[in-house]
Design a protein around this motif. Sequence first.
Motif, mmCIF file in Angstrom:
data_model
loop_
_atom_site.group_PDB
_atom_site.id
_atom_site.type_symbol
_atom_site.label_atom_id
_atom_site.label_comp_id
_atom_site.label_asym_id
_atom_site.label_seq_id
_atom_site.Cartn_x
_atom_site.Cartn_y
_atom_site.Cartn_z
ATOM 1 N N MET A 262 0.837 -1.198 0.000
ATOM 2 C CA MET A 262 0.000 0.000 0.000
ATOM 3 C C MET A 262 0.876 1.252 0.000
ATOM 4 O O MET A 262 1.936 1.288 0.620
ATOM 5 N N SER A 263 0.407 2.276 -0.692
ATOM 6 C CA SER A 263 1.221 3.473 -0.873
ATOM 7 C C SER A 263 1.228 4.403 0.333
ATOM 8 O O SER A 263 2.107 5.254 0.463
ATOM 9 N N GLY A 264 0.222 4.256 1.197
ATOM 10 C CA GLY A 264 0.063 5.220 2.288
ATOM 11 C C GLY A 264 -0.882 6.337 1.933
ATOM 12 O O GLY A 264 -1.263 7.152 2.783
ATOM 13 N N PHE A 265 -1.274 6.389 0.656
ATOM 14 C CA PHE A 265 -2.271 7.354 0.202
ATOM 15 C C PHE A 265 -3.565 6.614 -0.089
ATOM 16 O O PHE A 265 -3.595 5.383 -0.159
ATOM 17 N N GLY A 266 -4.635 7.388 -0.276
ATOM 18 C CA GLY A 266 -5.925 6.747 -0.511
ATOM 19 C C GLY A 266 -6.921 7.650 -1.207
ATOM 20 O O GLY A 266 -6.552 8.606 -1.892
ATOM 21 N N LYS A 267 -8.192 7.347 -1.002
ATOM 22 C CA LYS A 267 -9.286 7.998 -1.728
ATOM 23 C C LYS A 267 -9.314 9.503 -1.536
ATOM 24 O O LYS A 267 -9.645 10.252 -2.449
ATOM 25 N N THR A 268 -8.976 9.976 -0.352
ATOM 26 C CA THR A 268 -9.087 11.410 -0.069
ATOM 27 C C THR A 268 -7.751 12.148 -0.199
ATOM 28 O O THR A 268 -7.693 13.349 0.048
ATOM 29 N N SER A 269 -6.707 11.457 -0.582
ATOM 30 C CA SER A 269 -5.409 12.119 -0.758
ATOM 31 C C SER A 269 -5.497 13.133 -1.895
ATOM 32 O O SER A 269 -6.211 12.933 -2.874
ATOM 33 N N THR A 270 -4.734 14.205 -1.784
ATOM 34 C CA THR A 270 -4.723 15.249 -2.805
ATOM 35 C C THR A 270 -3.402 15.239 -3.567
ATOM 36 O O THR A 270 -2.435 14.598 -3.158
ATOM 37 N N THR A 271 -3.390 15.984 -4.655
ATOM 38 C CA THR A 271 -2.165 16.090 -5.451
ATOM 39 C C THR A 271 -1.005 16.618 -4.624
ATOM 40 O O THR A 271 0.115 16.096 -4.699
ATOM 41 N N ASP A 272 -1.249 17.644 -3.841
ATOM 42 C CA ASP A 272 -0.159 18.239 -3.065
ATOM 43 C C ASP A 272 0.351 17.277 -2.000
ATOM 44 O O ASP A 272 1.555 17.249 -1.691
ATOM 45 N N GLU A 273 -0.541 16.472 -1.434
ATOM 46 C CA GLU A 273 -0.103 15.484 -0.442
ATOM 47 C C GLU A 273 0.752 14.408 -1.097
ATOM 48 O O GLU A 273 1.783 14.004 -0.552
ATOM 49 N N ILE B 103 -11.439 18.035 -7.178
ATOM 50 C CA ILE B 103 -10.518 17.915 -8.311
ATOM 51 C C ILE B 103 -9.095 17.591 -7.848
ATOM 52 O O ILE B 103 -8.443 16.722 -8.438
ATOM 53 N N PRO B 104 -8.579 18.215 -6.782
ATOM 54 C CA PRO B 104 -7.246 17.805 -6.300
ATOM 55 C C PRO B 104 -7.187 16.349 -5.845
ATOM 56 O O PRO B 104 -6.147 15.699 -5.976
ATOM 57 N N GLN B 105 -8.284 15.828 -5.312
ATOM 58 C CA GLN B 105 -8.318 14.412 -4.949
ATOM 59 C C GLN B 105 -8.391 13.540 -6.199
ATOM 60 O O GLN B 105 -7.752 12.488 -6.279
ATOM 61 N N GLY B 106 -9.157 13.995 -7.199
ATOM 62 C CA GLY B 106 -9.301 13.225 -8.426
ATOM 63 C C GLY B 106 -8.015 13.129 -9.223
ATOM 64 O O GLY B 106 -7.735 12.104 -9.854
#
Length: 316
Positions: free
Chosen positions: A1-12, A248-251
């Motif tokens: 798992m990357s540590g990121f998920g559905k609500t992660s944003t581009t900046d994160e 959009i940043p999450q997408g």
Amino acid sequence: MSGFGKTSTTDEVLAGKDLTGKTVFITGGNSGLGQETGRAMAANGAHVILAGRDAAKLDEAANIIRTETQNDNVETIICDLGAIENVKACGEEASTRFESIDILINNAGIMATPKGATKDGFESQFGTNHLGHFVLTKALMPLIENGSDKRIVNLSSRGHFMSPTLLNDPNFETTTYDPWVSYGSAKTANILFSVGLEERFAKKGIHAYAVHPGGIETNLGRHLTAEQSAALVSRVTTTDPDFAWKTIPQGAATSVWAATADELADQGGVYCEDCNVAEIDNESPTSGVRSYALDSGNADALWTMSEQMTGEAFTA
């Protein structure tokens, strides 16, 4: 798992990454996910090239990104994916303007349009979403080979659940046209194209990824009637009671993750969602990738058909 998920944003996703010296080419870069992808990359130092049909909209998007990121290294180029000659002209112009492309993000697309045809006579969704990007990627491949990262990201969708690629009738010449079947066929093609690219170019260090951005309210749905929009929301929320629109940043987060994640450095031909590689799942209505979309035989058949339809031999 990357540590990121559905609500992660581009900046994160890009936090701490230095993209200085990287050149990123993004189709559909004048709005929505494409513009946000460009902004996030530019914010981390990348040289960003926004491609699209409308010069004025591209210029506006580029100016917004320059202002927000204080990165002046944002350029534009005209590319109409619905016209093969224009796509080839874009590739020729790019070869004179740029020395290399590190990351190509084939982001542009149309969804659930009324039955129509591109300038070359292809069914609109298949012609624009797949064939246009097939020819563009071929045209840009010498620049990608000159790049350091050598990554290609193809925007697909969970819409691929709606249909395998119609390999025997991509233009709906005998099949009754359904806008969602057409969309599903094209989105499956985006995944199969990633598989085909991986099979042919991985030996050159070039890797390709298909991405499902999630459900986002962008102008992608501009062709939908109010009734179609309501039916789509009803279908999605019925199959996924926990469904929520992404920002959009999450997408755009999964696009930038696939383009930059260290853990993807030596693999491709995969389908990513919520900033992770998805598992094959032929049953779930809410996640995973259908096996027909990763099938090597289907990918080869699509590649051969795409070469025949466009008249463009695309070999490694």
